[in-house]
Scaffold this motif. Structure first.
Motif, short mmCIF file in Angstrom:
data_model
loop_
_atom_site.label_atom_id
_atom_site.label_comp_id
_atom_site.label_asym_id
_atom_site.label_seq_id
_atom_site.Cartn_x
_atom_site.Cartn_y
_atom_site.Cartn_z
N ARG A 453 0.84 -1.21 0.00
CA ARG A 453 0.00 0.00 0.00
C ARG A 453 0.87 1.26 0.00
O ARG A 453 0.66 2.18 -0.80
CB ARG A 453 -0.93 0.00 1.21
CG ARG A 453 -1.78 1.27 1.34
CD ARG A 453 -2.59 1.31 2.61
NE ARG A 453 -3.67 0.32 2.60
CZ ARG A 453 -3.62 -0.85 3.21
NH1 ARG A 453 -2.53 -1.20 3.92
NH2 ARG A 453 -4.63 -1.69 3.15
N VAL A 469 -6.28 0.39 -5.07
CA VAL A 469 -6.69 -0.88 -5.68
C VAL A 469 -6.89 -0.70 -7.18
O VAL A 469 -6.48 -1.55 -7.99
CB VAL A 469 -7.97 -1.41 -5.01
CG1 VAL A 469 -8.51 -2.62 -5.77
CG2 VAL A 469 -7.71 -1.76 -3.55
N LYS A 473 -4.92 -2.69 -10.19
CA LYS A 473 -5.60 -3.46 -11.22
C LYS A 473 -5.19 -3.01 -12.62
O LYS A 473 -4.96 -3.83 -13.52
CB LYS A 473 -7.11 -3.35 -11.05
CG LYS A 473 -7.63 -4.10 -9.81
CD LYS A 473 -9.14 -3.96 -9.67
CE LYS A 473 -9.64 -4.77 -8.47
NZ LYS A 473 -11.10 -4.62 -8.25
N TRP A 478 -2.96 -6.58 -9.27
CA TRP A 478 -3.88 -6.90 -8.17
C TRP A 478 -3.96 -8.40 -7.90
O TRP A 478 -4.07 -8.84 -6.74
CB TRP A 478 -5.26 -6.33 -8.47
CG TRP A 478 -6.22 -6.55 -7.32
CD1 TRP A 478 -7.35 -7.29 -7.33
CD2 TRP A 478 -6.11 -6.01 -6.01
NE1 TRP A 478 -7.96 -7.27 -6.11
CE2 TRP A 478 -7.20 -6.47 -5.27
CE3 TRP A 478 -5.18 -5.20 -5.38
CZ2 TRP A 478 -7.40 -6.15 -3.93
CZ3 TRP A 478 -5.37 -4.86 -4.04
CH2 TRP A 478 -6.47 -5.34 -3.34
N THR A 479 -3.87 -9.20 -8.96
CA THR A 479 -4.00 -10.65 -8.79
C THR A 479 -2.93 -11.20 -7.86
O THR A 479 -3.22 -11.97 -6.93
CB THR A 479 -3.91 -11.36 -10.15
OG1 THR A 479 -4.95 -10.87 -11.00
CG2 THR A 479 -4.07 -12.86 -9.99
N GLU A 482 -3.19 -9.83 -4.06
CA GLU A 482 -4.19 -10.50 -3.21
C GLU A 482 -3.63 -11.77 -2.57
O GLU A 482 -4.06 -12.16 -1.48
CB GLU A 482 -5.42 -10.85 -4.04
CG GLU A 482 -6.31 -9.66 -4.37
CD GLU A 482 -7.59 -10.10 -5.06
OE1 GLU A 482 -8.68 -9.83 -4.53
OE2 GLU A 482 -7.48 -10.73 -6.14
N GLU A 483 -2.67 -12.39 -3.23
CA GLU A 483 -2.13 -13.66 -2.74
C GLU A 483 -0.89 -13.49 -1.85
O GLU A 483 -0.39 -14.46 -1.30
CB GLU A 483 -1.77 -14.55 -3.93
CG GLU A 483 -2.98 -14.89 -4.79
CD GLU A 483 -2.58 -15.65 -6.05
OE1 GLU A 483 -1.35 -15.79 -6.28
OE2 GLU A 483 -3.47 -16.08 -6.80
N GLU A 485 1.59 -12.73 1.23
CA GLU A 485 1.62 -12.77 2.69
C GLU A 485 3.08 -12.78 3.13
O GLU A 485 3.87 -13.58 2.65
CB GLU A 485 0.91 -14.01 3.22
CG GLU A 485 0.88 -14.07 4.75
CD GLU A 485 0.09 -15.25 5.29
OE1 GLU A 485 0.09 -15.46 6.52
OE2 GLU A 485 -0.53 -15.97 4.47
N LYS A 491 -1.05 -9.52 4.99
CA LYS A 491 -1.52 -10.00 3.69
C LYS A 491 -1.90 -8.85 2.77
O LYS A 491 -2.20 -7.74 3.21
CB LYS A 491 -2.72 -10.92 3.87
CG LYS A 491 -2.44 -12.17 4.71
CD LYS A 491 -3.68 -13.03 4.87
CE LYS A 491 -3.39 -14.28 5.70
NZ LYS A 491 -4.57 -15.14 5.86
N GLY A 492 -1.92 -9.17 1.46
CA GLY A 492 -2.40 -8.23 0.45
C GLY A 492 -1.64 -6.92 0.48
O GLY A 492 -0.40 -6.89 0.47
#
Length: 614
Positions: A453, A469, A473, A478-479, A482-483, A485, A491-492
């Motif tokens: 972020r 976000v 994208k 973004w894909t 999201e995964e 960690e 996460k994310g």
């Protein structure tokens, strides 16, 4: 409440314009000490009072022994209870009270706040240094010098204003009280004091010199170690662990040389102090008892002189070691000062901000070269870029493409000519406003060791979550975000990317960088091999997004893979810092010059098909 009062007396993180510190030691230390001057004045006053109370307490105790000897046990309290009470209040109340005020001012007000204030002010100033400043040194070495100089300046100021004042008052008042009891009692003290000064004059300058060298050696060693850690991927890929061991060992051996020298001097100083203090104690006690046996002084005076001599053994060792430490801190301060006080090579000439209503860029007779080499990288270059025009820079390695971009960003100042954006010379506006108007994606994408972020919003920290976000994208990021960690379970967007983004692949880092530029939404865009780390499928998807992003913006793109910029409005071909060709892709191929030669090398046997497609 007392803690908070002294802790908040000076704001160590005050928001003020960064200023270059002076380059002389005295002025450098005063520059950072000045905000704390009232706290230092407090410690000076309390140090004087504490020294007087301690020495006077010894004298009063000796006096009370004489009174007790004269009065006897039965009448002592009745006759001299008042004097005893005064001495008890002085020792049990006044002494702790002065010590409390001294420690509140020193520990709560100065010791924590002052080095942080120095780091804050020095860090903000160094951030305004040019890119060349940081390219010329280890990042770890620069950081170490800032940290060391902060502690060194604090300790230098504290010891000069507190310790030296306290020591001067303590030893001076002890001499006066010795003399007041009997001038002959001062003979051992004077002999000791002369030897003490001689030892200090011999050892302290040598300790200062070796301490300054050790400080520089420590910074060098830190730089070598951090350099290996920062480039650990390269170390692993080339299996250069043994070479890095040798590189670090060489630095450690160099530092050990100065450490051994310091320890030898320390042993010599320590033994000199032990000998001098032993002579002082024995001489004072023996000479005092002899004077008492002749009736020249009282037994209380002997008790005072002997006990103070014993006390001065510890005090003198502490004092001289603290002075030695002062010289060590002076060395650390000087070592950091030489770097921190360097003048800025690129300065804002005014506080005028750049405005970019159109995005027109003009290079007028621009010349530039690096260092002292007479060979110029850019020579008398003229280039105009219209508002909204998409321009590609082409040329062999070293032709001047990245240099031209760096000059536009004012990472270096031109040596001749000028650069204008919408008729405003970039040297006349603030650097922050200039770079805020330009979005950059480079081949060597470097991310902060912070969250995804924070990295995406780096150029626009006030952006909303939805904006972040959306940018991710558009950058096809973004894909995988999201995964993500990290090792702490974040996460994310909250996941941290490691130093320079090491936890992400090259393609992922570049997509984050593209998302950052999309979110920044600057009127001028620079792409320096912006998609070089992406696979063809992702690159094609992002290219569509970039076409939308570029819109009416002015764009400068650098790419060695010419197919990525062939569709630009105009291509500028550079060679040895000069424009040798310019035009569209088809026009340059028709010229059969340098661009056509570069294109053929990349296209190989498919040149005909590529030309037909174009």
């Amino acid at each position: 409440m007392l803690f908070r009062i002294f802790e908040s007396f000076v704001d160590p993180l005050k928001d003020e314009p960064p200023a270059r510190p002076p380059s002389s030691l005295r002025d450098f230390v005063w520059h950072y000490t000045k905000p704390f001057k009232w706290l230092f004045l407090t410690t000076i006053v309390t140090s004087i009072l504490i020294a007087l109370i301690e020495v006077f307490a010894f004298e009063r105790i000796g006096h009370l022994i004489d009174l007790a000897n004269e009065s006897g046990a039965d009448s002592f309290l009745a006759e001299h209870g008042g004097e005893l009470a005064i001495v008890m209040v002085m020792i049990a109340v006044l002494w702790p009270l002065m010590s409390l005020v001294d420690e509140l001012a020193l520990l709560q007000g100065i010791m924590g706040n002052m080095p942080m204030s120095i780091r804050w002010r020095a860090h903000r100033y160094l951030l305004r240094q040019s890119a060349s400043f940081f390219a010329d040194d280890f990042a770890g070495r620069v950081a170490t010098k800032v940290m060391q100089a902060a502690l060194g300046a604090r300790e230098t100021a504290a010891k000069i204003t507190n310790l030296l004042v306290w020591g001067a008052v303590y030893f001076g008042s002890a001499f006066v009280l010795f003399f007041a009891n009997d001038w002959r009692l001062t003979i051992p003290l004077v002999i000791w004091f002369v030897a003490y000064i001689a030892a200090g004059r011999y050892f302290l300058p040598k300790l200062a010199a070796v301490s300054q060298k050790q400080s520089d050696d420590r910074s060098m060693l830190t730089g070598r170690v951090v350099d290996a850690y920062t480039n650990i991927g390269t170390v692993k890929l080339f299996s250069t662990g043994p070479a890095e061991d040798a590189y670090a060992r060489e630095g450690m051996k160099t530092m050990l040389g100065s450490v051994y020298g310091q320890m030898r001097l320390a042993t010599g100083l320590s033994m000199s102090l032990h000998i001098m203090n032993g002579i002082l104690i024995a001489g004072t006690l023996g000479f005092g008892l002899w004077l008492w046996s002749t009736g020249a002084i009282t037994i209380g005076a002997v008790a005072f002189a002997a006990s103070l001599a014993l006390r001065m053994q510890g005090i003198s060792e502490f004092f001289l070691w603290e002075v030695a430490n002062l010289f060590e801190n002076i060395g650390m301060t000087q070592d950091g000062m030489e770097m921190i006080s360097k003048p800025l090579t690129i300065k804002d000439k005014s506080d005028r901000a750049l405005t970019v209503p159109k995005g027109e860029i003009a290079f007028n007779d621009v010349s530039f070269h690096y260092g002292k080499d007479d060979r110029r990288v850019i020579t008398g270059l003229d280039l105009g870029i219209q508002p909204g025009e998409k321009v590609g820079l082409v040329g062999r390695s070293g032709a001047g493409k990245s240099t031209l971009v760096n000059l536009l960003l004012r990472l270096h100042d031109v040596e001749g000519g000028k650069i204008l954006i919408d008729d405003q010379e970039i040297a006349d506006v603030t650097q922050d406003s200039l770079r805020s108007a330009i979005g950059v994606v480079t081949q060597d994408t470097s991310l902060m060791h912070r969250s995804i972020r924070e990295n995406i919003a780096y150029g626009r920290p006030e952006a909303t979550e939805d904006d972040i976000v959306a940018a991710a994208k558009k950058a096809e990021a973004w894909t995988f975000i999201e995964e993500l960690e990290d090792q702490k379970g974040r996460k994310g967007l909250d996941a941290h990317v490691g130093e320079r983004g090491v936890k992400l692949s090259g393609g992922q880092r570049q997509r984050i960088a593209i998302a950052r530029v999309i979110l920044k939404d600057a009127p001028i865009l620079i792409f320096d091999e912006a998609t070089s780390a992406l696979d063809s499928e992702v690159e094609a998807a992002i290219q569509e997004r970039l076409d939308d992003l570029m819109g009416e913006k002015t764009v400068i793109a650098i790419a060695h893979r010419l197919s990525t910029i062939a569709a630009m409005d105009r291509l500028i071909v550079l060679d040895q810092g000069e424009i040798v060709e310019e035009g569209t892709h088809n026009a340059l191929l028709a010229q059969n010059g340098l661009y056509a030669s570069l294109w053929k090398r990349q296209s190989g046997g498919f040149i005909g098909a590529a030309e037909d497609a174009a």
